[in-house]
Scaffold this active site. Structure first.
Site, short mmCIF file in Angstrom:
data_model
loop_
_atom_site.label_atom_id
_atom_site.label_comp_id
_atom_site.label_asym_id
_atom_site.label_seq_id
_atom_site.Cartn_x
_atom_site.Cartn_y
_atom_site.Cartn_z
N LEU A 104 0.82 -1.21 0.00
CA LEU A 104 0.00 0.00 0.00
C LEU A 104 0.86 1.26 0.00
O LEU A 104 0.66 2.17 -0.81
CB LEU A 104 -0.92 -0.02 1.23
CG LEU A 104 -1.71 1.24 1.56
CD1 LEU A 104 -2.73 1.52 0.46
CD2 LEU A 104 -2.41 1.09 2.91
N TYR A 110 4.23 -5.42 17.19
CA TYR A 110 4.48 -4.60 15.99
C TYR A 110 4.96 -3.21 16.39
O TYR A 110 5.93 -2.69 15.81
CB TYR A 110 3.19 -4.50 15.17
CG TYR A 110 3.27 -3.61 13.97
CD1 TYR A 110 3.93 -4.02 12.81
CD2 TYR A 110 2.67 -2.35 13.97
CE1 TYR A 110 4.00 -3.20 11.70
CE2 TYR A 110 2.73 -1.52 12.86
CZ TYR A 110 3.39 -1.95 11.72
OH TYR A 110 3.46 -1.13 10.62
N LYS A 151 8.53 -1.20 15.54
CA LYS A 151 8.60 0.11 14.88
C LYS A 151 9.36 1.12 15.75
O LYS A 151 10.11 1.95 15.24
CB LYS A 151 7.18 0.61 14.57
CG LYS A 151 6.53 -0.10 13.40
CD LYS A 151 7.30 0.13 12.11
CE LYS A 151 6.65 -0.49 10.90
NZ LYS A 151 7.44 -0.29 9.67
N ASN A 183 -3.77 5.92 10.08
CA ASN A 183 -4.38 4.80 9.37
C ASN A 183 -4.46 5.10 7.87
O ASN A 183 -4.96 6.15 7.47
CB ASN A 183 -5.80 4.54 9.90
CG ASN A 183 -5.79 4.17 11.37
OD1 ASN A 183 -5.34 3.10 11.74
ND2 ASN A 183 -6.27 5.08 12.20
#
Length: 313
Positions: free
Chosen positions: A15, A137, A141, A166
């Site tokens: 994406l 996760y 990060k 988002n």
């Protein structure tokens, strides 16, 4: 970045990466390098070292990551922390050892504490406990952010970290088990429309609020930051506005043209109560989002209709 500078986009099929690659092409950058995960496994240090030694990119957009929604993060925490730590460590270190001029690391707003006050300021990092469902996760990060900061301090590198809110758009993951809320809802409402289902079930209470940024806007911000920003502080990327999950469901329902009802399964988790980012820093640098949620949803649904309907449901 000069238009002929060699630029490596890691994760160019996802994406984020695909949007960055498209944006670079639109803006006239001609020397773009990328590899599929089959061609180059970024978890493999030897393969990454060989790639950087051979290609010698001047700029790197580190958009490659293992990502997923609440379900995936909750069920596969070991996969999320391991794969992301390996990808980041291998790419950032290889960039340093091969004299990459500048690197942009893509994080996520899940790095912020679960109950941090809103909107989320960059300074809130590491000031409280994380949301448990995606802690693995988020920790990966955060490690990537601190790795960039540490290399800058010790080696004088120019590595910057951007925290997008988002995201949604072309090349999103529309799998109902592993996707994020917005693409999952697009598929759910589309399938309900096709099957004439009387209602669509949504998780939780519908009260959490979320902010949504179209991937083309994100890509524009990333190229902007690569060209204009140098600093050890992270930078939020968002629109500065949010809506409830219930309101999102109504918007998706309208875009898809579904005429049934929406029901909420309150036995399922809500996740973080709110995740609105403070975009004062980015706006102050001279960049603002331009694509409205309504326009973005139309574009995302059109892409889904044209590209995703043959994938497994």
């Amino acid at each position: 970045m000069k238009k002929d500078a060699k630029i490596y986009v890691a994760g160019h099929r996802g994406l984020v990466g695909s949007a960055i690659l498209t944006k670079l092409m639109e803006q006239g950058y001609t020397n773009l390098v990328y590899r599929t995960s089959k061609e180059l496994d970024l978890r493999d240090k030897g393969a990454v070292d060989e790639f950087f030694a051979e290609e010698k990119p001047a700029f790197v957009f580190l958009a490659a990551a293992k990502v997923g929604g609440i379900v995936a993060n909750n069920e596969y925490p070991a996969d999320f922390i391991r794969d992301n730590l390996l990808i980041q460590t291998n790419v950032i270190d290889a960039a340093y050892r091969n004299n990459v001029e500048k690197l942009l690391f893509l994080g996520s707003t899940c790095i912020y504490p679960k109950l941090a006050s809103q909107p989320l300021k960059e300074s809130y990092l590491l000031t409280g406990e994380l949301e448990p469902t995606n802690e693995a996760y988020a920790i990966a990060k955060i490690a990537g952010i601190k790795m960039c900061e540490s290399y800058n301090r010790q080696y004088g590198t120019k590595y910057i970290s951007a925290m997008p809110t988002n995201l949604y758009g072309p090349n999103d993951n529309f799998d109902l088990k592993t996707s994020h809320v917005l693409p999952a809802l697009l598929r759910k409402f589309h399938e309900a429309k096709e099957s004439n289902a009387p209602f669509v079930e949504m998780w939780g209470t519908g009260t959490p609020k979320r902010e949504f940024l179209y991937s083309d806007d994100l890509a524009d911000a990333c190229v902007f930051l690569m060209n204009t920003y140098e600093g050890n502080e992270i930078v939020n990327i968002g629109v500065g506005d949010d809506i409830t999950i219930k309101e999102l469901g109504e918007k998706v329902k309208a875009v898809v043209g579904y005429e049934g009802d929406i029901q909420f399964d309150t036995t399922k988790p809500d996740g973080t109560p709110r995740k609105l980012v403070d975009v004062t820093k980015l706006n102050g640098l001279g960049w603002k989002a331009t694509i409205s949620l309504e326009d973005g949803l139309q574009k995302a649904y059109q892409w889904f209709l044209e590209n995703e309907l043959t994938t497994a449901k």
